[in-house]
Write a protein that holds these residues in place. Structure first.
Motif, PDB file in Angstrom:
ATOM      1  N   ALA A  42     -35.044 -23.809  80.455  1.00 15.53           N
ATOM      2  CA  ALA A  42     -33.811 -23.251  81.016  1.00 15.53           C
ATOM      3  C   ALA A  42     -32.701 -24.277  80.883  1.00 15.53           C
ATOM      4  O   ALA A  42     -32.955 -25.470  80.631  1.00 15.53           O
ATOM      5  CB  ALA A  42     -34.013 -22.861  82.482  1.00 15.53           C
ATOM      6  N   ASP A 143     -28.431 -20.429  76.557  1.00 10.99           N
ATOM      7  CA  ASP A 143     -29.118 -19.163  76.790  1.00 10.99           C
ATOM      8  C   ASP A 143     -28.321 -17.975  76.258  1.00 10.99           C
ATOM      9  O   ASP A 143     -28.826 -16.857  76.189  1.00 10.99           O
ATOM     10  CB  ASP A 143     -29.409 -18.968  78.285  1.00 10.99           C
ATOM     11  CG  ASP A 143     -28.191 -19.200  79.172  1.00 10.99           C
ATOM     12  OD1 ASP A 143     -27.200 -19.790  78.689  1.00 10.99           O
ATOM     13  OD2 ASP A 143     -28.233 -18.797  80.352  1.00 10.99           O
ATOM     14  N   GLN A 188     -34.537 -19.588  78.777  1.00 11.18           N
ATOM     15  CA  GLN A 188     -34.716 -18.420  79.627  1.00 11.18           C
ATOM     16  C   GLN A 188     -33.529 -18.260  80.574  1.00 11.18           C
ATOM     17  O   GLN A 188     -33.123 -19.202  81.244  1.00 11.18           O
ATOM     18  CB  GLN A 188     -36.006 -18.597  80.423  1.00 11.18           C
ATOM     19  CG  GLN A 188     -36.484 -17.394  81.203  1.00 11.18           C
ATOM     20  CD  GLN A 188     -37.910 -17.592  81.682  1.00 11.18           C
ATOM     21  OE1 GLN A 188     -38.874 -17.345  80.955  1.00 11.18           O
ATOM     22  NE2 GLN A 188     -38.060 -18.049  82.907  1.00 11.18           N
ATOM     23  N   ARG A 189     -32.972 -17.060  80.627  1.00 13.99           N
ATOM     24  CA  ARG A 189     -31.842 -16.784  81.511  1.00 13.99           C
ATOM     25  C   ARG A 189     -32.272 -16.819  82.975  1.00 13.99           C
ATOM     26  O   ARG A 189     -33.415 -16.580  83.326  1.00 13.99           O
ATOM     27  CB  ARG A 189     -31.276 -15.389  81.222  1.00 13.99           C
ATOM     28  CG  ARG A 189     -30.575 -15.202  79.890  1.00 13.99           C
ATOM     29  CD  ARG A 189     -29.190 -15.793  79.875  1.00 13.99           C
ATOM     30  NE  ARG A 189     -28.390 -15.427  81.035  1.00 13.99           N
ATOM     31  CZ  ARG A 189     -27.753 -14.267  81.175  1.00 13.99           C
ATOM     32  NH1 ARG A 189     -27.835 -13.350  80.233  1.00 13.99           N
ATOM     33  NH2 ARG A 189     -27.031 -14.034  82.251  1.00 13.99           N
ATOM     34  N   CYS A 190     -31.300 -17.091  83.838  1.00 15.90           N
ATOM     35  CA  CYS A 190     -31.481 -17.001  85.288  1.00 15.90           C
ATOM     36  C   CYS A 190     -32.702 -17.811  85.753  1.00 15.90           C
ATOM     37  O   CYS A 190     -33.515 -17.346  86.544  1.00 15.90           O
ATOM     38  CB  CYS A 190     -31.641 -15.541  85.704  1.00 15.90           C
ATOM     39  SG  CYS A 190     -31.089 -15.168  87.392  1.00 15.90           S
ATOM     40  N   SER A 191     -32.816 -19.028  85.245  1.00 16.90           N
ATOM     41  CA  SER A 191     -33.965 -19.885  85.544  1.00 16.90           C
ATOM     42  C   SER A 191     -33.491 -21.323  85.713  1.00 16.90           C
ATOM     43  O   SER A 191     -32.375 -21.676  85.335  1.00 16.90           O
ATOM     44  CB  SER A 191     -35.011 -19.805  84.426  1.00 16.90           C
ATOM     45  OG  SER A 191     -35.464 -18.474  84.247  1.00 16.90           O
ATOM     46  N   SER A 217     -39.496 -14.057  93.214  1.00 17.34           N
ATOM     47  CA  SER A 217     -39.225 -13.817  91.792  1.00 17.34           C
ATOM     48  C   SER A 217     -40.220 -14.530  90.887  1.00 17.34           C
ATOM     49  O   SER A 217     -40.107 -14.444  89.655  1.00 17.34           O
ATOM     50  CB  SER A 217     -37.803 -14.276  91.448  1.00 17.34           C
ATOM     51  OG  SER A 217     -36.839 -13.515  92.132  1.00 17.34           O
ATOM     52  N   ASN A 218     -41.175 -15.256  91.458  1.00 18.13           N
ATOM     53  CA  ASN A 218     -42.150 -16.023  90.678  1.00 18.13           C
ATOM     54  C   ASN A 218     -43.555 -15.694  91.156  1.00 18.13           C
ATOM     55  O   ASN A 218     -44.162 -16.429  91.940  1.00 18.13           O
ATOM     56  CB  ASN A 218     -41.865 -17.522  90.818  1.00 18.13           C
ATOM     57  CG  ASN A 218     -40.547 -17.929  90.204  1.00 18.13           C
ATOM     58  OD1 ASN A 218     -40.483 -18.257  89.033  1.00 18.13           O
ATOM     59  ND2 ASN A 218     -39.476 -17.897  90.998  1.00 18.13           N
ATOM     60  N   ARG A 235     -38.004 -18.998  87.911  1.00 19.57           N
ATOM     61  CA  ARG A 235     -37.008 -17.926  87.816  1.00 19.57           C
ATOM     62  C   ARG A 235     -36.208 -17.869  89.107  1.00 19.57           C
ATOM     63  O   ARG A 235     -36.768 -17.922  90.197  1.00 19.57           O
ATOM     64  CB  ARG A 235     -37.678 -16.574  87.568  1.00 19.57           C
ATOM     65  CG  ARG A 235     -38.104 -16.345  86.128  1.00 19.57           C
ATOM     66  CD  ARG A 235     -38.415 -14.874  85.887  1.00 19.57           C
ATOM     67  NE  ARG A 235     -38.765 -14.628  84.506  1.00 19.57           N
ATOM     68  CZ  ARG A 235     -37.882 -14.434  83.532  1.00 19.57           C
ATOM     69  NH1 ARG A 235     -36.585 -14.458  83.822  1.00 19.57           N
ATOM     70  NH2 ARG A 235     -38.276 -14.211  82.303  1.00 19.57           N
ATOM     71  N   CYS A 286     -27.084 -12.711  85.868  1.00 16.79           N
ATOM     72  CA  CYS A 286     -28.092 -13.280  86.754  1.00 16.79           C
ATOM     73  C   CYS A 286     -27.698 -12.945  88.182  1.00 16.79           C
ATOM     74  O   CYS A 286     -26.572 -13.217  88.604  1.00 16.79           O
ATOM     75  CB  CYS A 286     -28.154 -14.791  86.558  1.00 16.79           C
ATOM     76  SG  CYS A 286     -29.238 -15.659  87.721  1.00 16.79           S
TER      77      CYS A 286
END
Length: 343
Positions: A42, A143, A188-191, A217-218, A235, A286
Motif C-alpha cells: 500500500a 495506487d 492495494q487501495r484503501c490500505s 475490514s480484515n 485494509r 476509500c
C-alpha cells in the motif's frame, strides 16, 4: 534472505546460465523473489527483496546489477539510482504533495514522486556473483497509476514492477546483459502498513476512525489484534464506486461520514474543480463508514456536523467541522460549538 550458505556454494560452481549471459542463481541460491512474483503493498509501505545474479563464464567475473523499467515497446531502460531510504525520502514519497514537510528542496518536495524515485539499490559482490537488494517506499498515488509496461490497460491500476538486469564482460571482451528479472508490485487501495510497533488503535487514530472499524475490514486477523507484526498490510475499509451525479455531500450522507473525511481518505479529490460538484461516475473512493456505531461512544451519532471527540472514544479527529467557526451564529440550529479536536 537465506543467502549465506548458498553464497559459498555459488563461489565454487559456475551458474548454468543460458545464452552465455548472467542469470539469477535460483531460489536455493539467494533469490528471495522469483521473476514475476508479486508483492502486495500500500502507499507509504516500505518493502525489500534481493536477487543474486551469477556469471556463466568465470568465478572471477565482475557481475554488475542495475535497475531497469520495461516500456510498452518491450525495451527495459536502465534507471540510475542515487538515493538512500531515510525519513525524508519516506515523507516525500508517501505523502500527498499538499501535506509534505520533507527535507528536500522546496522545488523537489512539490514534484510527484515516481516509483523509481523511491527505490534504493545496493549490491554485494562476491567471486562470480552479485547480490542486489532493492528497498522501496510505495509512493503517493501509485495506487492510481501503473507501470509504463501496463499503461494501456486501465484495469491494472496500481500494478507496477521493479526490474533488475545484470551485465558482465564475456571472454571476447564484449559486454553481455541478462534479460530483465522483474518483480511485480500491486498497490492495494484503501490500505496501510503497520509501522514502528503501532497497532490497530494507533492506525485508527491516524485515519480518524475506531480500531473496531479496521478490525472488521480484515477477516484474516484471527489472533490478538494487539500482536500484529511490523509491516503488516491492513485494509482500512471498503471501496465505494461513485454513481451518476453523486456529489461528495451525497456520498457522505449515504455512508454516514462527513465530506471532510472523504477528502482526507481520498486526497485525489482535492483536484476537483468544484469540491461540491458531482464526481465522475465509476470513480472509486476509500470509505470508512461508521458501521460499529457503539464503538464511538454515546456522543457520536452516525452523521453530525460537529462530532464530539475525547481521547477515550474513537471520534474523528480527521473530521474538521463543515461549518467554520467564523460563520457560526447562535441561530445555528445544530448543537453548540464544541471546540476543535486536540489530538
Amino acid at each position: 534472505f537465506g543467502q549465506r550458505g548458498w553464497g559459498a556454494m555459488a563461489q565454487d560452481t559456475l551458474a548454468q546460465c543460458p545464452n552465455g549471459v548472467p542469470c539469477p542463481l535460483g531460489v536455493r541460491t539467494g533469490v528471495s523473489r522469483a521473476s514475476n512474483d508479486t508483492i502486495v503493498t500500500a502507499v507509504g509501505c516500505e518493502e525489500e527483496f534481493s536477487v543474486t545474479f551469477g556469471s556463466s563464464f568465470s568465478l572471477r567475473a565482475d557481475v554488475s546489477v542495475s535497475m531497469c523499467a520495461r516500456s510498452s515497446n518491450g525495451l527495459c531502460v536502465v534507471k540510475s539510482n542515487t538515493i538512500s531510504i531515510d525519513e525524508g525520502v519516506v515523507e516525500c514519497c508517501s505523502t500527498a504533495i499538499q501535506d509534505r514537510q520533507c527535507a528536500l528542496s522546496e522545488q523537489e518536495s512539490l514534484l510527484p514522486r515516481g516509483f523509481f524515485d523511491c527505490i534504493e539499490l545496493s549490491t554485494v559482490k562476491r567471486a562470480g556473483n552479485t547480490t542486489a537488494t532493492i528497498k522501496f517506499v510505495t509512493p503517493y498515488q501509485s495506487d492510481f497509476s501503473n507501470a509504463e509496461f501496463y499503461s494501456r490497460d486501465l484495469t491494472l491500476l496500481g500494478r507496477h514492477e521493479v526490474c533488475l538486469t545484470a551485465t558482465e564482460i564475456d571472454p571476447l571482451n564484449a559486454t553481455v546483459r541478462s534479460p530483465p528479472h522483474c518483480v511485480q508490485v500491486q498497490v492495494q487501495r484503501c490500505s496501510a502498513c503497520l509501522k514502528g510497533g503501532a497497532g490497530l488503535n494507533t492506525l485508527s487514530k491516524r485515519y480518524g476512525t475506531h480500531w473496531t472499524q479496521i478490525y472488521s475490514s480484515n477477516l484474516d486477523i484471527t489472533g490478538n489484534p494487539d500482536s500484529l507484526h511490523d509491516g503488516r498490510l491492513v485494509r482500512l475499509g471498503p471501496l465505494y464506486e461513485v454513481q451518476e451525479a453523486d456529489t461528495p455531500m451525497q456520498v457522505a450522507v449515504k455512508l454516514g461520514v462527513s465530506v471532510n473525511q472523504l477528502f482526507f481518505w481520498n486526497k485525489h479529490l482535492s483536484q476537483l474543480q468544484d469540491p461540491l460538484g458531482s464526481i465522475a461516475a465509476g470513480t472509486t473512493l476509500c470509505v470508512l463508514p461508521k458501521t460499529c456505531f457503539n464503538s464511538f461512544g454515546p456522543q457520536q451519532i452516525v452523521f453530525n456536523h460537529r462530532e464530539i471527540y475525547t481521547d477515550k472514544e474513537g471520534g474523528a479527529w480527521s473530521d474538521p467541522y463543515q461549518v467554520e467557526k467564523s460563520t457560526y451564529t447562535e441561530a445555528d440550529p445544530r448543537p453548540a460549538f464544541q471546540g476543535l479536536p486536540t489530538a
